[in-house]
Design an enzyme around this catalytic site. Structure first.
Site, mmCIF file in Angstrom:
data_model
loop_
_atom_site.group_PDB
_atom_site.id
_atom_site.type_symbol
_atom_site.label_atom_id
_atom_site.label_comp_id
_atom_site.label_asym_id
_atom_site.label_seq_id
_atom_site.Cartn_x
_atom_site.Cartn_y
_atom_site.Cartn_z
ATOM 1 N N GLU A 152 65.468 -6.453 28.632
ATOM 2 C CA GLU A 152 65.785 -5.377 29.437
ATOM 3 C C GLU A 152 66.720 -5.415 30.335
ATOM 4 O OE1 GLU A 152 62.097 -5.612 31.424
ATOM 5 O OE2 GLU A 152 60.903 -4.886 29.634
ATOM 6 N N CYS A 176 52.859 -40.508 45.097
ATOM 7 C CA CYS A 176 53.830 -41.507 45.015
ATOM 8 C C CYS A 176 54.755 -41.306 43.920
ATOM 9 C CB CYS A 176 53.299 -42.898 44.755
ATOM 10 S SG CYS A 176 52.608 -43.090 42.843
ATOM 11 N N CYS A 210 48.317 -45.531 43.034
ATOM 12 C CA CYS A 210 47.999 -45.302 44.514
ATOM 13 C C CYS A 210 46.701 -44.308 44.673
ATOM 14 C CB CYS A 210 49.170 -44.763 45.131
ATOM 15 S SG CYS A 210 49.090 -43.058 44.804
ATOM 16 N N ASN A 231 62.943 -23.229 31.485
ATOM 17 C CA ASN A 231 61.632 -23.248 30.638
ATOM 18 C C ASN A 231 61.190 -24.610 30.749
ATOM 19 O OD1 ASN A 231 62.055 -20.644 30.103
ATOM 20 N ND2 ASN A 231 62.787 -20.743 28.161
ATOM 21 N N HIS A 290 63.455 -26.626 35.742
ATOM 22 C CA HIS A 290 62.205 -26.634 36.269
ATOM 23 C C HIS A 290 61.291 -27.628 36.035
ATOM 24 C CE1 HIS A 290 62.937 -22.191 37.698
ATOM 25 N NE2 HIS A 290 63.518 -23.085 38.671
HETATM 26 P P1 OAD Z 1 60.799 -14.112 33.578
HETATM 27 O O1 OAD Z 1 59.167 -13.774 33.131
HETATM 28 O O2 OAD Z 1 60.877 -13.595 34.997
HETATM 29 O O3 OAD Z 1 61.512 -13.004 32.800
HETATM 30 C C1 OAD Z 1 61.741 -13.037 31.267
HETATM 31 C C2 OAD Z 1 62.785 -12.035 30.677
HETATM 32 O O4 OAD Z 1 62.949 -12.132 29.361
HETATM 33 C C3 OAD Z 1 62.461 -10.725 31.207
HETATM 34 O O5 OAD Z 1 63.891 -10.340 31.873
HETATM 35 C C4 OAD Z 1 62.620 -10.134 30.026
HETATM 36 O O6 OAD Z 1 62.914 -8.744 29.878
HETATM 37 C C5 OAD Z 1 63.072 -10.913 28.752
HETATM 38 N N1 OAD Z 1 62.614 -11.004 27.473
HETATM 39 C C6 OAD Z 1 61.361 -11.201 27.268
HETATM 40 N N2 OAD Z 1 61.186 -11.028 25.968
HETATM 41 C C7 OAD Z 1 62.363 -11.297 25.391
HETATM 42 C C8 OAD Z 1 63.085 -11.556 23.963
HETATM 43 N N3 OAD Z 1 62.179 -11.543 23.030
HETATM 44 N N4 OAD Z 1 64.322 -11.877 24.185
HETATM 45 C C9 OAD Z 1 65.023 -11.442 25.251
HETATM 46 N N5 OAD Z 1 64.752 -11.523 26.463
HETATM 47 C C10 OAD Z 1 63.275 -11.240 26.448
HETATM 48 O O7 OAD Z 1 60.858 -15.577 33.343
HETATM 49 P P2 OAD Z 1 62.108 -16.444 33.795
HETATM 50 O O8 OAD Z 1 63.452 -15.553 34.178
HETATM 51 O O9 OAD Z 1 62.292 -17.671 32.927
HETATM 52 O O10 OAD Z 1 59.563 -20.706 37.725
HETATM 53 O O11 OAD Z 1 61.450 -16.857 35.366
HETATM 54 C C11 OAD Z 1 62.138 -17.539 36.090
HETATM 55 C C12 OAD Z 1 61.144 -18.488 36.821
HETATM 56 O O12 OAD Z 1 60.204 -18.038 37.655
HETATM 57 C C13 OAD Z 1 60.443 -19.610 35.728
HETATM 58 O O13 OAD Z 1 61.098 -20.599 35.533
HETATM 59 C C14 OAD Z 1 59.427 -19.790 36.649
HETATM 60 C C15 OAD Z 1 59.066 -18.401 37.150
HETATM 61 O O14 OAD Z 1 58.048 -18.267 38.354
HETATM 62 C C16 OAD Z 1 58.825 -21.537 38.343
HETATM 63 O O15 OAD Z 1 57.768 -21.843 38.229
HETATM 64 C C17 OAD Z 1 59.636 -22.420 39.490
#
Ligand code: OAD
Length: 245
Positions: A215, A130, A150, A102, A119
């Site tokens: 999930e 730069c 720059c 996050n 991230h």
């Molecule tokens: P995602 O949006 O891919 O996944 C969120 C997860 O949280 C899902 O598996 C949901 O089921 C779960 N979820 C939702 N609400 C919840 C709750 N209240 N309690 C528990 N679980 C819950 O987000 P990330 O896995 O963080 O990267 O995504 C990974 C990366 O992909 C991000 O950091 C970002 C993104 O694109 C970059 O920007 C490089």
């Protein structure tokens, strides 16, 4: 929730715990996860299409504005009980590392100190040329603000698709995952590398893997314990069950 007694006693005894978090942990603070559909102004875009160097090269103002909108959303929210439970775990476990995907900074706001931001952080901005990190910039412009040093375009100091993670943060994360005895994967879909591989790195070195997610994910079948539900509810209950209070 009825937690497995074995898990409670393992947690009671653990001396090295790592927690990997994703957007699901901040969902109960009111922030959208990445793979939720977007609404309003941004509904026509997929986050993956906006969070990339190619998108910034094509239309810097569009990407700048999307991040400005997300930055404001982050400023308006506060940590939720899941964040505070993780801060409590840091106080209870001798060696604790929080690895987060996050960019919202809510873990530090909740009181965690040992935080690796894989991230980046949305509140920081740097020059796209730069790499100078800047603290203040003029947001009331028609175009993307430029670097005072720059002249390059400013961009958020976050990792985009196709970009390398900050090396020091990634190395520390891999080291922590390989040496912990319990690994939590919380609120992450587990589909973005290299963060998604950390649970497997921990497991291969003998760590007990615990998934907390609303999930099932690709990790679910491989986890030793799966606690399905909202992290803002499960984590405080788990802390109370293990350490009391
Ligand atoms: P995602 O949006 O891919 O996944 C969120 C997860 O949280 C899902 O598996 C949901 O089921 C779960 N979820 C939702 N609400 C919840 C709750 N209240 N309690 C528990 N679980 C819950 O987000 P990330 O896995 O963080 O990267 O995504 C990974 C990366 O992909 C991000 O950091 C970002 C993104 O694109 C970059 O920007 C490089």
């Amino acid at each position: 929730m009825n937690f497995p007694p074995n898990l409670l006693s393992l947690l009671h005894r653990t001396s090295k715990l790592v927690a990997l978090t994703g957007a699901g942990v901040s969902q109960e603070s009111g922030l959208r996860t990445f793979r939720d559909a977007q609404t309003g102004l941004w509904a026509q875009y997929k986050p993956e299409e906006l969070a990339s160097p190619e998108a910034f090269a094509r239309d810097p103002k569009l990407i700048w504005d999307w991040y400005a909108w997300r930055r404001e959303a982050v400023k308006a929210v506060r940590p939720n009980p899941g964040h505070y439970a993780l801060a409590e775990i840091e106080r209870r476990v001798p060696t604790f590392m929080l690895i987060t995907q996050n960019v919202d900074g809510l873990h530090r706001m909740a009181g965690n100190h040992n935080v690796l931001e894989l991230h980046g952080n949305i509140q920081r901005v740097r020059c796209s040329e730069c790499s100078l990190v800047v603290e203040t910039w003029d947001d009331d412009t028609e175009s993307v603000p430029r670097c005072a040093s720059c002249g390059g375009l400013l961009r958020p100091d976050v990792v985009w698709f196709g970009e390398a993670l900050p090396r020091d943060q990634l190395e520390a994360a891999v080291e922590a995952a390989r040496s912990c005895d319990i690994f939590f994967s919380i609120g992450t879909s587990g589909v973005v590398q290299p963060a998604a591989s950390l649970a497997f790195a921990a497991r291969n070195r003998g760590a007990v893997v615990v998934e907390i997610n609303a999930e099932p994910t690709p990790l679910t079948a491989k986890a030793d314990y799966v606690l399905q539900g909202r992290s803002g509810e499960i984590l405080p209950e788990l802390v109370a069950a293990v350490w009391g209070g």
